[in-house]
Design a protein around this motif. Sequence first.
Motif, mmCIF file in Angstrom:
data_model
loop_
_atom_site.group_PDB
_atom_site.id
_atom_site.type_symbol
_atom_site.label_atom_id
_atom_site.label_comp_id
_atom_site.label_asym_id
_atom_site.label_seq_id
_atom_site.Cartn_x
_atom_site.Cartn_y
_atom_site.Cartn_z
ATOM 1 N N VAL A 19 0.871 -1.175 0.000
ATOM 2 C CA VAL A 19 0.000 0.000 0.000
ATOM 3 C C VAL A 19 0.909 1.226 0.000
ATOM 4 O O VAL A 19 1.879 1.283 0.759
ATOM 5 C CB VAL A 19 -1.008 -0.028 1.181
ATOM 6 C CG1 VAL A 19 -0.342 -0.342 2.496
ATOM 7 C CG2 VAL A 19 -1.768 1.294 1.286
ATOM 8 N N GLU A 20 0.645 2.156 -0.910
ATOM 9 C CA GLU A 20 1.464 3.359 -1.019
ATOM 10 C C GLU A 20 0.568 4.583 -1.041
ATOM 11 O O GLU A 20 -0.500 4.572 -1.653
ATOM 12 C CB GLU A 20 2.292 3.313 -2.317
ATOM 13 C CG GLU A 20 3.375 2.255 -2.308
ATOM 14 C CD GLU A 20 4.049 2.111 -3.666
ATOM 15 O OE1 GLU A 20 3.478 1.416 -4.532
ATOM 16 O OE2 GLU A 20 5.126 2.712 -3.865
ATOM 17 N N ALA A 21 1.019 5.646 -0.380
ATOM 18 C CA ALA A 21 0.233 6.880 -0.339
ATOM 19 C C ALA A 21 1.138 8.069 -0.632
ATOM 20 O O ALA A 21 2.345 8.012 -0.365
ATOM 21 C CB ALA A 21 -0.413 7.046 1.039
ATOM 22 N N GLU A 22 0.578 9.094 -1.211
ATOM 23 C CA GLU A 22 1.346 10.294 -1.544
ATOM 24 C C GLU A 22 0.510 11.527 -1.183
ATOM 25 O O GLU A 22 -0.678 11.584 -1.487
ATOM 26 C CB GLU A 22 1.686 10.275 -3.053
ATOM 27 C CG GLU A 22 2.797 11.195 -3.485
ATOM 28 C CD GLU A 22 4.206 10.726 -3.096
ATOM 29 O OE1 GLU A 22 4.423 9.508 -2.912
ATOM 30 O OE2 GLU A 22 5.086 11.604 -2.955
ATOM 31 N N LEU A 23 1.154 12.501 -0.518
ATOM 32 C CA LEU A 23 0.455 13.690 -0.037
ATOM 33 C C LEU A 23 1.064 14.948 -0.631
ATOM 34 O O LEU A 23 2.275 15.154 -0.531
ATOM 35 C CB LEU A 23 0.577 13.783 1.489
ATOM 36 C CG LEU A 23 0.495 12.466 2.257
ATOM 37 C CD1 LEU A 23 0.980 12.653 3.679
ATOM 38 C CD2 LEU A 23 -0.914 11.958 2.239
ATOM 39 N N SER A 24 0.215 15.790 -1.228
ATOM 40 C CA SER A 24 0.715 17.051 -1.778
ATOM 41 C C SER A 24 0.645 18.152 -0.720
ATOM 42 O O SER A 24 -0.076 18.028 0.261
ATOM 43 C CB SER A 24 -0.143 17.486 -2.957
ATOM 44 O OG SER A 24 -0.084 16.539 -3.967
ATOM 45 N N PHE A 25 1.368 19.234 -0.974
ATOM 46 C CA PHE A 25 1.400 20.378 -0.068
ATOM 47 C C PHE A 25 1.821 19.938 1.333
ATOM 48 O O PHE A 25 1.199 20.303 2.320
ATOM 49 C CB PHE A 25 0.033 21.075 -0.014
ATOM 50 C CG PHE A 25 -0.346 21.733 -1.318
ATOM 51 C CD1 PHE A 25 0.182 22.974 -1.659
ATOM 52 C CD2 PHE A 25 -1.204 21.117 -2.209
ATOM 53 C CE1 PHE A 25 -0.154 23.588 -2.865
ATOM 54 C CE2 PHE A 25 -1.540 21.718 -3.410
ATOM 55 C CZ PHE A 25 -1.018 22.959 -3.743
ATOM 56 N N THR A 26 2.839 19.123 1.375
ATOM 57 C CA THR A 26 3.335 18.597 2.642
ATOM 58 C C THR A 26 4.806 18.972 2.751
ATOM 59 O O THR A 26 5.611 18.551 1.938
ATOM 60 C CB THR A 26 3.193 17.068 2.661
ATOM 61 O OG1 THR A 26 1.816 16.760 2.569
ATOM 62 C CG2 THR A 26 3.778 16.460 3.916
ATOM 63 N N GLU A 27 5.123 19.801 3.737
ATOM 64 C CA GLU A 27 6.506 20.255 3.836
ATOM 65 C C GLU A 27 7.254 19.589 4.967
ATOM 66 O O GLU A 27 8.414 19.864 5.217
ATOM 67 C CB GLU A 27 6.533 21.782 4.012
ATOM 68 C CG GLU A 27 6.186 22.483 2.706
ATOM 69 C CD GLU A 27 5.995 23.975 2.888
ATOM 70 O OE1 GLU A 27 6.954 24.638 3.325
ATOM 71 O OE2 GLU A 27 4.882 24.462 2.597
ATOM 72 N N SER A 28 6.532 18.733 5.695
ATOM 73 C CA SER A 28 7.169 18.172 6.889
ATOM 74 C C SER A 28 7.103 16.647 6.863
ATOM 75 O O SER A 28 6.051 16.058 6.586
ATOM 76 C CB SER A 28 6.450 18.722 8.117
ATOM 77 O OG SER A 28 6.398 17.769 9.127
ATOM 78 N N LEU A 29 8.246 16.039 7.165
ATOM 79 C CA LEU A 29 8.299 14.585 7.238
ATOM 80 C C LEU A 29 7.372 14.073 8.344
ATOM 81 O O LEU A 29 6.849 12.958 8.268
ATOM 82 C CB LEU A 29 9.753 14.161 7.495
ATOM 83 C CG LEU A 29 10.119 12.707 7.228
ATOM 84 C CD1 LEU A 29 9.830 12.297 5.799
ATOM 85 C CD2 LEU A 29 11.600 12.461 7.549
ATOM 86 N N GLN A 30 7.165 14.911 9.369
ATOM 87 C CA GLN A 30 6.269 14.536 10.474
ATOM 88 C C GLN A 30 4.857 14.221 9.958
ATOM 89 O O GLN A 30 4.195 13.332 10.480
ATOM 90 C CB GLN A 30 6.183 15.674 11.513
ATOM 91 C CG GLN A 30 7.510 16.035 12.166
ATOM 92 C CD GLN A 30 8.151 14.870 12.904
ATOM 93 O OE1 GLN A 30 7.456 14.072 13.528
ATOM 94 N NE2 GLN A 30 9.468 14.756 12.797
ATOM 95 N N ASP A 31 4.400 15.003 8.972
ATOM 96 C CA ASP A 31 3.062 14.763 8.409
ATOM 97 C C ASP A 31 2.958 13.353 7.825
ATOM 98 O O ASP A 31 1.963 12.653 8.016
ATOM 99 C CB ASP A 31 2.766 15.762 7.284
ATOM 100 C CG ASP A 31 2.515 17.168 7.819
ATOM 101 O OD1 ASP A 31 2.402 17.317 9.046
ATOM 102 O OD2 ASP A 31 2.446 18.096 7.001
ATOM 103 N N ILE A 32 3.993 12.966 7.095
ATOM 104 C CA ILE A 32 4.022 11.631 6.485
ATOM 105 C C ILE A 32 4.041 10.560 7.581
ATOM 106 O O ILE A 32 3.306 9.568 7.522
ATOM 107 C CB ILE A 32 5.293 11.461 5.604
ATOM 108 C CG1 ILE A 32 5.463 12.626 4.624
ATOM 109 C CG2 ILE A 32 5.300 10.117 4.891
ATOM 110 C CD1 ILE A 32 4.474 12.656 3.520
#
Lengths: 449, 449
Positions: free
Chosen positions: A231-244
């Motif tokens: 399972v893979e996910a990708e998030l736009s407008f994300t500047e922080s590794l913490q968000d991931i």
Amino acid sequence: MLRARGGWRALRRCASLPRARRAVRLRVREALGAPEPADEVQVQGWVRSVRSQKEVLFLHINDGSSLENLQVVADPSLENRDLTFGSAVEVQGKLVKSPHKMQNMELKAETIRVVGPCDIWSFPLKMKKRHPLEYVRQFPHLRCRNNTLGSLLRIRSEATAAIHSFFQTSNKARESAEKTHFFNVPAFLTVSGQLHLEVMSGAFTHVFTFGPTFRAENSQSRRHLAEFYMVEAELSFTESLQDIMQVMEDLFKTATSTVLSKCPRDVELFHKYMAPAQKDRLEQILKNKFVTISYSEAVEILKRASQTFTFKPEWGCDLQTEHEKYLVKHCGEVPVFVINYPYDLKPFYMRDNEDGPQHTVAAVDLLVPGIGELCGGSLREERLPFLKSRLQRLGLADAYQWYLDLRKFGSVPHGGFGMGFERYLQYILGVDNIKDVIPFPRFSHSCLL
Amino acid sequence: MLRARGGWRALRRCASLPRARRAVRLRVREALGAPEPADEVQVQGWVRSVRSQKEVLFLHINDGSSLENLQVVADPSLENRDLTFGSAVEVQGKLVKSPHKMQNMELKAETIRVVGPCDIWSFPLKMKKRHPLEYVRQFPHLRCRNNTLGSLLRIRSEATAAIHSFFQTSNKARESAEKTHFFNVPAFLTVSGQLHLEVMSGAFTHVFTFGPTFRAENSQSRRHLAEFYMVEAELSFTESLQDIMQVMEDLFKTATSTVLSKCPRDVELFHKYMAPAQKDRLEQILKNKFVTISYSEAVEILKRASQTFTFKPEWGCDLQTEHEKYLVKHCGEVPVFVINYPYDLKPFYMRDNEDGPQHTVAAVDLLVPGIGELCGGSLREERLPFLKSRLQRLGLADAYQWYLDLRKFGSVPHGGFGMGFERYLQYILGVDNIKDVIPFPRFSHSCLL
């Protein structure tokens, strides 16, 4: 009352039953959990045991809907030569309260029809025998008749659904990336959907994919398969590794809680026989925040360790399995995020942290006890000049022109991760060998089915 | 109120925003549907249009969460060179009631940050231009920025979820069958998961799989891909083809109703521009039972037709595209089940109807207007002697010993079907070319990405 619901179950309106005998067809799970006794019930399944006494014949029937079997009580006159372990039967009768404490209901048979006999002499599974997993693995077409594989498949299905439902909140896109020959250009099986997800994340802010993934791992290890699910996910407008990392942690916790609450008996089977302390450990883990350490801290911890390693820990070198094990143990046998890896260790698409000239990148690995790497992720390099010069140094700028294009036309800071689904199942269930958590394991030198 | 919910959206707790400016981050869809005005809102996305007037600057922003754009109203002083069509922006400001009838809310910008500029001279998409689908297909890495592909991906995602949820009622198993080289034996990409599902249906009464499938179709037709998605289901203890057909019909109707109710605007886009009458037709189809005719009846209908066919209709020959088209038209342009095909036309695993010596098998195809075959299914031959002699005649008995085994150990009457997911989308949306309903189309001589 006992009535078939719509949809997938619509077919159970018993179109294939003769009109005169309109029994309600129930799955074993439904029969066992029935709120009240009922006449004219039909249950189908495979015989898990036959016990013939003078006055009474006992059968246990399983149809894959639950770990528990349904006990069938019949008159000995209903016995026949074909009614053996492994045979497929259709039993009709009355559902009655069971006198036994361990089960709610049992079926008093009026008729027993052997739909498909089983040649028990050549059938590789034997009644009431606990077969080793290595043994049943030789029979990929029959091993799902085994309790352990049955439980595994119910858990796998529930976990799959939980992962889909975790991501199915609002907009997202599904894609996967397979290619065969005959395209005029060489084409390969995908090792990851990441680059294609990055395409999608240029128009959708939250995307995920969940499908088969291929790696030519030549390892005979207990942690590798040639074909696995990711399972893979990708998030736009994300500047922080913490968000991931937050999404990785939420996904793990949500999927695990769902599986624990929806398949308690199946999970218990694994924990009981393979990892007795795993249930308590998981419950602790679900309550606490995952630990985070940087790669540099990890190397320091390893250097200070009293343990001698085969590979000497050194900044700039990959973490080996023995290192990962030590780190997880050092942190208390819990999931550990290791972040900010050396620039030169990681692929071209990872984002330069600019903490020195090409020093570290915003990468993250999630290590878990007994497995090692469960997830890997990173912020992606969204800045055209950084990405371009890195690809040029690697001689890949032409091949990846399309990927550079994504940074020319409305590029956004973004990042994502992948989680190996079989390793996830291995970890939560405490299964030693990854080959036992997938219906048809394929690995180097072995493609049985 | 306007607050981020948990799970997948947890990251929107704005970890990447400076503490001093804790705006609530909203997706375009949420901003448009907000129940009341709000201060300190942040929206991110890609600019779909820029209109600069003397007193005011208008932007339209899209982030993939909906077909509609969010209108941003700003002071002309906020304009800058990088703020172009295609650029990625972060807009902060007040969400206010829109004076326009067509939209509920608009965003009064206080700040506009261009996160990623877009080189409009080389960007292949142009502002407010309707690009032909053939044109955007050349840019697989950028075409998801297009309205049509955006809508398609939202619909595809909803349809995927609907299919999963249709089958996710109780027990079932997921599997897929991919193989690569390096297994010591030749290995191939799967053309179907059916045989593997049949393995599972020997222990679970209801199983399904949904994943990528590969066919080396050399056709350049508008109905074929080398890689497509297929949903396949298999049912045990099923003696009637009607049971299988009921599940096919229920699946189609449930998935379609869900998509129509969850993506009304996106579906409307397709129907409006590509198939104006499709909406009414679908609504009629959802209300009525699908038509069923036998293969023999079909041949009779074709023989009686006034139309001249390139291929003369004859009992024992395959139905050609022209025949399928005629049959569907004859039945009133609705989905048509054709059942009981000649024995010799169908694969070895289909069940002999015993209506004559090797005369017909219990096979079913579902034909739909404009597409032809959408689903195919059958009862499987569960009787060992029938299957064995057929495989022997084909010289395949040794290769399929494992498959014969399934009939030796508790065999059950069973059957199933597969539905091509891209053809399904093509049909409900009225899309002419199958390449436009999949994120990355791969077909003979073309594997762009």
